[in-house]
Each structure stands twice: as structure tokens, then as C-alpha cells.
Scaffold this motif. Structure first.
Motif, short mmCIF file in Angstrom:
data_model
loop_
_atom_site.label_atom_id
_atom_site.label_comp_id
_atom_site.label_asym_id
_atom_site.label_seq_id
_atom_site.Cartn_x
_atom_site.Cartn_y
_atom_site.Cartn_z
N LEU A 98 -15.40 -14.44 -12.41
CA LEU A 98 -15.49 -15.01 -10.97
C LEU A 98 -16.03 -16.29 -11.30
N ALA A 99 -16.99 -16.53 -11.89
CA ALA A 99 -17.79 -17.46 -12.25
C ALA A 99 -17.13 -18.73 -12.89
N ASN A 100 -16.41 -17.98 -14.07
CA ASN A 100 -15.52 -18.97 -14.81
C ASN A 100 -14.25 -19.52 -13.95
N ALA A 101 -13.57 -18.56 -13.17
CA ALA A 101 -12.64 -18.97 -12.27
C ALA A 101 -13.10 -20.34 -11.11
N ILE A 102 -14.37 -20.14 -10.67
CA ILE A 102 -14.74 -20.93 -9.82
C ILE A 102 -14.90 -22.34 -10.48
N ALA A 103 -15.63 -22.30 -11.63
CA ALA A 103 -15.85 -23.33 -12.53
C ALA A 103 -14.81 -24.24 -13.04
N LEU A 104 -13.70 -23.46 -13.22
CA LEU A 104 -12.68 -24.12 -13.66
C LEU A 104 -11.58 -24.46 -12.39
N GLN A 105 -12.08 -24.09 -11.25
CA GLN A 105 -11.10 -24.16 -9.74
C GLN A 105 -9.94 -23.63 -10.04
N VAL A 120 -8.44 -19.02 1.55
CA VAL A 120 -9.82 -18.44 1.35
C VAL A 120 -10.12 -18.65 -0.14
N ALA A 121 -9.24 -18.46 -0.96
CA ALA A 121 -9.38 -18.91 -2.38
C ALA A 121 -9.97 -20.31 -2.65
N VAL A 122 -9.32 -21.25 -1.95
CA VAL A 122 -9.66 -22.40 -1.88
C VAL A 122 -11.32 -22.66 -1.38
N ARG A 123 -11.28 -22.15 -0.49
CA ARG A 123 -12.74 -22.10 0.26
C ARG A 123 -13.83 -21.46 -0.79
N ILE A 124 -13.52 -20.64 -1.57
CA ILE A 124 -14.26 -19.89 -2.21
C ILE A 124 -14.67 -20.66 -3.61
N LYS A 129 -18.80 -23.78 -5.86
CA LYS A 129 -18.74 -24.46 -7.31
C LYS A 129 -20.05 -24.69 -7.89
N ASN A 130 -21.05 -25.16 -6.73
CA ASN A 130 -22.23 -25.56 -7.39
C ASN A 130 -23.32 -24.57 -7.54
N LYS A 131 -23.02 -23.46 -6.80
CA LYS A 131 -23.80 -22.23 -6.86
C LYS A 131 -23.45 -21.25 -8.10
N ALA A 132 -22.12 -21.12 -8.47
CA ALA A 132 -21.66 -20.42 -9.82
C ALA A 132 -22.45 -20.00 -10.90
N PRO A 133 -22.83 -21.54 -11.33
CA PRO A 133 -23.63 -21.50 -12.81
C PRO A 133 -24.89 -20.66 -12.67
N ALA A 134 -25.46 -20.52 -11.52
CA ALA A 134 -26.72 -19.53 -11.78
C ALA A 134 -26.32 -18.04 -11.59
#
Length: 205
Positions: A98-105, A120-124, A129-134
Motif C-alpha cells: 500500500l505504501a509503495n502504491a501510494i508513493a508510485l501514485q 476514492v483511489a485518487v483521494r487515497i 502521499k506525504n504520510k505513507a513513508p512513515a
């Protein structure tokens, strides 16, 4: 508030596990991924718990890891994502995926989850995107590179190598992981041809 359950599995349902803790049985609603890894009736189990208290109900949600629980709450900070959709996403993708998918958009991967439409996928992707790395877990080492790829600011040799590997049929996440590993071997100044060659070697292992 209940934070964790340690007990014996009494029953596994379609979307819940019944856990016996010293004679008291708790119903914990779980993702299908969690249920598939939890075990069978009679086996010991540990679940991290998120407790929901409403006027008309008290509901427990169970997770194999604290990181999965964090993502459950993080996903619900997005407009249009409730407990059902959050569990559906976690049934489809692991926390690191999930973190990878968000980082790669990668909106397509996220929209594979039942109940998650394109909006909804776009909103996620946008809101997290700024929270995923943590909360990247196993993906923490490569999440920065994937964010650069997702935002289109990665060095040209890196983006070219990832593009070449995806054209060969690998997913964007697989390609990005392979190129990240190749960079460690070749160094930051490597050209795309070398990254592709080393990336293919990584993917063949």
C-alpha cells in the motif's frame, strides 16, 4: 479500550475471528488477509485491536501487526473511506504494498480493492502521499525513490530503467524495487543500460 487480544481461536468467519480469552469470547472483524494467516480453531492467536465505540454498538477490529492497525486508521482519514473500505484495501494490499502504491501514485492497484472506485483511489493516493513513508514497513528503504518516480522527478536513468522493465511486463513496483537494488550495486551515476541489466538480474533471482 482493548488494544490487544491473546487467546485461542474459537471460530473463523467470513469477516471475523472469534477469540476465546480465558473463557470470554471476543468477535474481532478482520481483513481477509489477516484471517487467512491467523490459524485454525483451537490454535493460539494474537490480534492487535482497534476498538470502535458508537451509541448503538461496540465493535472490535483485529490486525496481525500494529502497522496494519495504523494503516486502518490512516485510510479512514481519507474522505469516503470507512471501516469496510479500509478493511477491503488491507485485504488486497499489505501495508508495504500500500505504501509503495501510494508513493508510485499507482491508483490502479488501490482500486483493485472491493468498494474502491477511481475517485476514492485518487483521494487515497493524494491525501496520504506525504504520510505513507512513515508507515512503509518493509518498503522503507526504497520509498523515497518510489515517491520520486511517482512525482516524475526521479533521475532520467532511473525513470528510463523502470519504464523499460515495466515494458517487459513487470509491475511498476517490481521494476522500482529492482532498480533500487541495482542502484546500490552500480552507484548513483549509473546509466539506464546498466540499471536495466542489473535490474533484470535482480528480477531473475
Amino acid at each position: 479500550m482493548i488494544g490487544k487480544l491473546k487467546g485461542t481461536i474459537e471460530e473463523i468467519g467470513s469477516d471475523y475471528a472469534l477469540i476465546d480469552v480465558h473463557g470470554v469470547c471476543y468477535i474481532a472483524h478482520c481483513s481477509s488477509r489477516t484471517l487467512s494467516k491467523l490459524g485454525s480453531a483451537g490454535e493460539a492467536a494474537v490480534l492487535f485491536i482497534e476498538t470502535y465505540v458508537r451509541e448503538d454498538q461496540l465493535k472490535l477490529f483485529g490486525f496481525l501487526t500494529a502497522l496494519e492497525r495504523e494503516w486502518f486508521n490512516l485510510l479512514q482519514s481519507v474522505q469516503g473511506v470507512g471501516t469496510k473500505v479500509a478493511l477491503a484495501v488491507l485485504s488486497t494490499l499489505t501495508p508495504s504494498e500500500l505504501a509503495n502504491a501510494i508513493a508510485l501514485q499507482d491508483k490502479t492497484s488501490i482500486s483493485r480493492a472491493p468498494g474502491v472506485g477511481p475517485k476514492v483511489a485518487v483521494r487515497i493516493v493524494t491525501e496520504l502521499k506525504n504520510k505513507a513513508p512513515a508507515f512503509a514497513g518493509e518498503a522503507a528503504g526504497t520509498i523515497g525513490l518510489k515517491q520520486e518516480l511517482g512525482e516524475g522527478v526521479a533521475p532520467a536513468p532511473v525513470s528510463d530503467a523502470v519504464s523499460a522493465l515495466t515494458n517487459l511486463g513487470y509491475s511498476r513496483e517490481q521494476a522500482a524495487n529492482a532498480v533500487a537494488a541495482a542502484l546500490k550495486t552500480a552507484g548513483e551515476g549509473a546509466d539506464s543500460a546498466k540499471l536495466i541489466r542489473l535490474g533484470l538480474k535482480e528480477l531473475s533471482r
